[in-house]
Design an enzyme around this catalytic site. Structure first.
Site, PDB file in Angstrom:
ATOM      1  N   GLY A  77      -6.294   0.862  -3.855  1.00 53.27           N
ATOM      2  CA  GLY A  77      -6.199   1.283  -2.462  1.00 53.27           C
ATOM      3  C   GLY A  77      -6.224   0.075  -1.552  1.00 53.27           C
ATOM      4  O   GLY A  77      -5.744  -0.996  -1.910  1.00 53.27           O
ATOM      5  N   GLU A  78      -6.770   0.252  -0.357  1.00 56.59           N
ATOM      6  CA  GLU A  78      -6.901  -0.829   0.627  1.00 56.59           C
ATOM      7  C   GLU A  78      -5.559  -1.327   1.154  1.00 56.59           C
ATOM      8  O   GLU A  78      -5.511  -2.301   1.894  1.00 56.59           O
ATOM      9  CB  GLU A  78      -7.652  -2.045   0.054  1.00 56.59           C
ATOM     10  CG  GLU A  78      -9.022  -1.773  -0.485  1.00 56.59           C
ATOM     11  CD  GLU A  78      -9.688  -3.026  -1.043  1.00 56.59           C
ATOM     12  OE1 GLU A  78      -9.093  -4.131  -0.979  1.00 56.59           O
ATOM     13  OE2 GLU A  78     -10.816  -2.911  -1.555  1.00 56.59           O
ATOM     14  N   GLY A  79      -4.443  -0.725   0.742  1.00 56.28           N
ATOM     15  CA  GLY A  79      -3.149  -1.275   1.083  1.00 56.28           C
ATOM     16  C   GLY A  79      -2.707  -2.401   0.164  1.00 56.28           C
ATOM     17  O   GLY A  79      -1.710  -3.079   0.447  1.00 56.28           O
TER      18      GLY A  79
END
Length: 337
Positions: free
Chosen positions: A304-306
């Site tokens: 996640g987190e980009g």
């Protein structure tokens, strides 16, 4: 820029009236691509990406100079159902880590020259447990959409949205099942690493949520009932990027579930988006297939987190560098016969 919508119906109208790419710029970029010093099609998808990007930016010979990564964080009431291997407190702790520059996304943003900002959305006020009621009221959803909308810099020329929120793979799985059908088990994965019993419990929660909320409205309504503030903010930022003709790189399962709510509300709403990668999280590849998005990378990521989308910034940068920087046959004095 401040908000330009006062209600969810206003937001829906903005989606329906979103601008399209500049066809003249796209045609010129395609013509330029045919004149570059390479055999036709030799750069594969890089050529398609460059032409796509040129159309959205309205420039046949564009440059990527101001990429932006925006991270949104939210807490989910459904964590009371034991769907995550980590407690909800981790969301706030990770926000501090982002702010201090210690997360993976900080390093990736820095590596590819992207400005990164972090927005925590009412972490002390989790969404409602969506097995019992809608996750958000209309006012709460509107506030989160507006946070995302306002987070996009007007001088940005490539956008990545990321998230942090314990419990949000459960939200994404519920949205995916509500939008695309199938069984809860088709969309539910291990997220932060739950064991077999945890996965069975998480699948139960997703099934109960969709049984309660499924089939009650469009994608925006699915986002309200089954989403989270960080998912809504990602959707708002993606919509704002479309209004500004800023190309977007989609990240993983959660990001794509949020984006799918836009597409389900206004078909074509994601035409300015490409999929940065396909993650290891169950369901992501299937969501991409439903959205007709072919991922640029497949590296087994599930952070996640980009992070996967941020890695793909390099692919877009390479595509644009070749397209705009290469010489044509005429410029290089090379025969194209």
């Amino acid at each position: 820029m401040s908000q330009t919508f006062q209600s969810l119906d206003d937001f829906r109208s903005l989606l329906a009236q979103a601008p399209n790419p500049d066809s003249a710029a796209r045609d010129l970029a395609e013509a330029r691509n045919g004149q570059l010093t390479k055999p036709p099609g030799a750069l594969g998808r890089l050529e398609d990406l460059a032409i796509w990007y040129a159309g959205w930016r309205g420039d046949a010979r564009p440059a990527v100079t101001a990429p932006q990564v925006v991270i949104f964080a939210g807490n989910h009431g459904v964590t009371a159902q034991g769907v995550s291997a980590f407690p909800a407190e981790v969301t706030e702790q990770m926000v501090l880590n982002f702010q201090q520059g210690g997360a993976a996304i900080n390093q990736l943003s820095k590596t590819f020259g992207a400005r990164m900002t972090v927005h925590a959305l009412s972490l002390d006020r989790p969404t409602a447990d969506f097995t019992k009621s809608p996750a958000m009221t209309e006012a709460e959803l509107l506030e989160a959409l507006q946070t995302g909308w306002n987070a996009v810099d007007t001088d940005t020329d490539l956008l990545v949205t990321g998230e942090m929120g314990i419990g949000n793979t459960t939200s994404a799985a519920a949205i995916a099942q509500a939008l695309f059908g199938g069984d809860a088990a088709d969309w539910t994965g291990r997220g932060t690493g739950v064991d077999d019993a945890g996965l069975a419990n998480k699948t139960r929660v997703v099934a109960e949520a969709v049984a309660l909320h499924g089939g009650q409205g469009d994608g925006i309504e699915a986002l309200r009932r089954l989403g989270g503030r960080e998912l809504a903010a990602m959707a708002g930022a993606t919509a704002r990027a479309r209004a500004l003709r800023i190309p977007v790189i989609l990240d993983g399962f959660i990001c794509c579930a949020a984006a799918a709510c836009l597409e389900a509300t206004a078909p074509g709403a994601l035409d300015h988006c490409v999929a940065g990668h396909v993650s290891a999280e169950a369901g992501h590849g299937a969501v991409l297939a439903k959205l007709n998005k072919d991922p640029l990378l497949s590296l087994g990521l599930r952070l996640g987190e980009g992070s996967g989308a941020a890695l793909a910034i390099s692919i877009l940068q390479a595509a644009i560098a070749c397209h705009s920087g290469m010489s044509t046959f005429a410029e290089a004095g090379v025969s194209d016969a």
